[in-house]
Design a protein around this motif. Sequence first.
Motif, mmCIF file in Angstrom:
data_model
loop_
_atom_site.group_PDB
_atom_site.id
_atom_site.type_symbol
_atom_site.label_atom_id
_atom_site.label_comp_id
_atom_site.label_asym_id
_atom_site.label_seq_id
_atom_site.Cartn_x
_atom_site.Cartn_y
_atom_site.Cartn_z
ATOM 1 N N GLY A 160 0.827 -1.207 0.000
ATOM 2 C CA GLY A 160 0.000 0.000 0.000
ATOM 3 C C GLY A 160 0.858 1.253 0.000
ATOM 4 N N SER A 189 -7.969 2.891 -3.325
ATOM 5 C CA SER A 189 -8.869 2.651 -2.203
ATOM 6 C C SER A 189 -8.914 3.850 -1.270
ATOM 7 N N GLN A 190 -10.106 4.119 -0.757
ATOM 8 C CA GLN A 190 -10.258 5.205 0.200
ATOM 9 C C GLN A 190 -9.569 4.818 1.498
ATOM 10 N N PRO A 191 -8.967 5.821 2.165
ATOM 11 C CA PRO A 191 -8.220 5.499 3.381
ATOM 12 C C PRO A 191 -9.103 4.886 4.463
ATOM 13 N N LEU A 192 -8.580 3.843 5.056
ATOM 14 C CA LEU A 192 -9.154 3.323 6.285
ATOM 15 C C LEU A 192 -8.429 4.070 7.389
ATOM 16 N N TYR A 250 -5.342 5.555 -1.241
ATOM 17 C CA TYR A 250 -4.226 4.615 -1.351
ATOM 18 C C TYR A 250 -4.254 3.907 -2.697
ATOM 19 N N ASN A 296 -3.365 -0.006 -3.612
ATOM 20 C CA ASN A 296 -3.087 -1.288 -2.955
ATOM 21 C C ASN A 296 -2.945 -2.417 -3.967
ATOM 22 N N TRP A 338 -1.742 5.033 11.552
ATOM 23 C CA TRP A 338 -2.874 5.165 10.630
ATOM 24 C C TRP A 338 -2.767 6.416 9.762
ATOM 25 N N GLY A 339 -1.556 7.003 9.715
ATOM 26 C CA GLY A 339 -1.340 8.178 8.868
ATOM 27 C C GLY A 339 -0.846 7.753 7.497
ATOM 28 N N ARG A 394 1.497 7.015 4.189
ATOM 29 C CA ARG A 394 2.825 6.412 4.078
ATOM 30 C C ARG A 394 3.217 6.183 2.620
ATOM 31 N N ASP A 415 3.938 0.596 2.411
ATOM 32 C CA ASP A 415 3.598 -0.336 3.468
ATOM 33 C C ASP A 415 3.681 -1.731 2.846
ATOM 34 N N ARG A 448 -10.583 -6.027 5.379
ATOM 35 C CA ARG A 448 -10.054 -5.053 4.419
ATOM 36 C C ARG A 448 -10.294 -5.479 2.974
ATOM 37 N N PHE A 472 -9.469 -3.879 0.393
ATOM 38 C CA PHE A 472 -8.305 -3.568 -0.436
ATOM 39 C C PHE A 472 -7.192 -4.611 -0.290
HETATM 40 N N1 ROI Z 1 -6.227 2.408 3.957
HETATM 41 C C1 ROI Z 1 -6.204 1.920 2.711
HETATM 42 N N2 ROI Z 1 -7.246 2.142 1.906
HETATM 43 N N3 ROI Z 1 -5.158 1.179 2.249
HETATM 44 C C2 ROI Z 1 -4.080 0.932 3.036
HETATM 45 O O1 ROI Z 1 -3.136 0.253 2.586
HETATM 46 C C3 ROI Z 1 -4.070 1.420 4.353
HETATM 47 N N4 ROI Z 1 -3.034 1.195 5.199
HETATM 48 C C4 ROI Z 1 -3.029 1.640 6.449
HETATM 49 C C5 ROI Z 1 -4.188 2.412 7.030
HETATM 50 C C6 ROI Z 1 -3.654 3.748 7.562
HETATM 51 C C7 ROI Z 1 -4.789 1.606 8.151
HETATM 52 N N5 ROI Z 1 -5.214 2.681 6.051
HETATM 53 C C8 ROI Z 1 -5.180 2.181 4.790
HETATM 54 O O2 ROI Z 1 -2.007 1.359 7.216
#
Ligand code: ROI
Length: 178
Positions: free
Chosen positions: A25, A59-62, A70, A72, A106-107, A109, A112, A138, A140
């Motif tokens: 991600g 994908s929208q951020p979780l 993001y 992914n 959860w910010g 990056r 990942d 998840r 994504f």
């Molecule tokens: N949200 C999305 N959509 N994709 C991610 O890879 C991702 N990774 C994370 C958090 C911040 C939880 N949110 C995410 O680590």
Amino acid sequence: MGLKDVIADDQKKFDFMTIAYIGMGSNLDGPELQLASALKALQGIPSTELLQYSSFYQSQPLGPQDQPDYVNAVAELNTSLTALTLLDHLQAIESAQGRLRDAERWGPRTLDLDLLVFGEQQIQDARLTVPHPEIARRNFVLFPLVELTSDLVIPAMGSVNDLLKQVGTTGLRKIKHK
Ligand code: ROI
């Protein structure tokens, strides 16, 4: 040695190889390029082969919503490394691509790399929990994972196809086909 023994012996040679799935991600500094460059780096991990990788998904951020979407994907590796040694390599790749280890939880990056599944192993270590406990929640992770292995059964979680049916497609869009 009979034929059966020959076949059994042949398969034993590969007992030390493990199929591992890596969740990828990024939502900073050109997410698609980050993933492309991470895939190259995965190919450079010793004693490890990149077998295939999924489509890329936006994908929208979780978590906190005040961060970019993001990108992914999931990669499939075949490795003779241990899970913890593979983790060392994944974290080195994250660092090389500018991931700040102590940044906001959860910010956003740049990269990942999550060790999602490591063969049949269940691991509870201070540094690593496998299977990754968030897989089931998840979309994504599940959508790209199912592209690679629709018959995978994740230890203690069940079949990826069943898990997939329990998440929606909310916030998810395929942007680059496999
Ligand atoms: N949200 C999305 N959509 N994709 C991610 O890879 C991702 N990774 C994370 C958090 C911040 C939880 N949110 C995410 O680590």
